[in-house]
Scaffold this active site. Structure first.
Site, PDB file in Angstrom:
ATOM      1  CG  HIS A  49     -11.364  -2.045  -0.184  1.00 41.87           C
ATOM      2  ND1 HIS A  49     -10.351  -2.100   0.750  1.00 41.87           N
ATOM      3  CD2 HIS A  49     -11.879  -3.307  -0.252  1.00 41.87           C
ATOM      4  CE1 HIS A  49     -10.272  -3.321   1.236  1.00 41.87           C
ATOM      5  NE2 HIS A  49     -11.192  -4.071   0.643  1.00 41.87           N
ATOM      6  CG  HIS A 102      -0.403  -4.050  -1.083  1.00 43.18           C
ATOM      7  ND1 HIS A 102      -1.492  -4.663  -0.489  1.00 43.18           N
ATOM      8  CD2 HIS A 102       0.677  -4.769  -0.686  1.00 43.18           C
ATOM      9  CE1 HIS A 102      -1.086  -5.682   0.245  1.00 43.18           C
ATOM     10  NE2 HIS A 102       0.231  -5.772   0.127  1.00 43.18           N
TER      11      HIS A 102
END
Ligand code: 5GP
Ligand code: ZN
Length: 116
Positions: A49, A102
Site C-alpha cells: 500500500h 494505481h
C-alpha cells in the site's frame, strides 16, 4: 509488505474482493477497471500500500519502475499496438478516488489531448 485492511485495492490484491485480473507478478497486479473509460481499461497496482505516486516513488522507486514495466507488458498483451495511455491521478484536483497508487492503462480507441 505493508497493506491497509480498509483499502479497496489492498483487498483486491489479497483476493478478498474479486477482480478480473489480466496479469500478476510477485509485487504487482493488473486488473480490469470496473467502470471502463475505453475499450481496454486496466489498472496496475503494487501489492503493498502506497497512497499515491509521490509516496511510491519516494519510498520505492524500483517498484515504480516495475509497475511501468507491467503496464507496458499489459499493453502489449492486450494488443494495443496503435497506441495507449498510462495515467496516474494524484490528489483531489486530479480526481484520485482510490488512495492506493494505481496506473490506468487506456487504449482501443483514439484518445483526445489535452485531458479534461
Ligand atoms: P482514480 O479515480 O483514483 O484515478 O481511479 C480509480 C479507478 O478505480 C476508477 O477508474 C474506478 O472505476 C476503479 N474502481 C473503483 N472501484 C473498483 C472496484 O471495486 N473494482 C475495480 N476493478 N475497479 C474499481
Ligand atoms: Zn491499499
Amino acid at each position: 509488505m505493508s497493506t491497509d485492511s480498509d483499502c479497496l485495492f489492498c483487498k483486491i490484491s489479497a483476493g478478498v474482493i474479486p477482480a478480473d485480473i489480466v496479469m500478476e507478478t510477485e509485487s504487482a497486479i493488473a486488473f480490469r477497471d470496473i467502470d471502463p473509460k475505453a475499450p481496454t481499461h486496466i489498472l496496475i497496482i503494487p501489492r503493498s500500500h502506497f497512497a499515491d505516486v509521490t509516496e511510491l516513488t519516494q519510498s520505492n522507486p524500483n517498484l515504480a519502475g516495475e509497475l511501468l514495466t507491467l503496464a507496458s507488458n499489459v499493453a502489449k498483451l492486450q494488443g494495443l499496438a496503435t497506441g495507449y495511455r498510462i495515467v496516474t491521478n494524484t490528489g483531489e484536483d486530479a480526481g484520485q478516488s482510490v488512495s492506493h497508487v494505481h496506473f490506468h492503462v487506456l487504449g482501443g480507441r483514439s484518445l483526445s489531448w489535452p485531458p479534461g
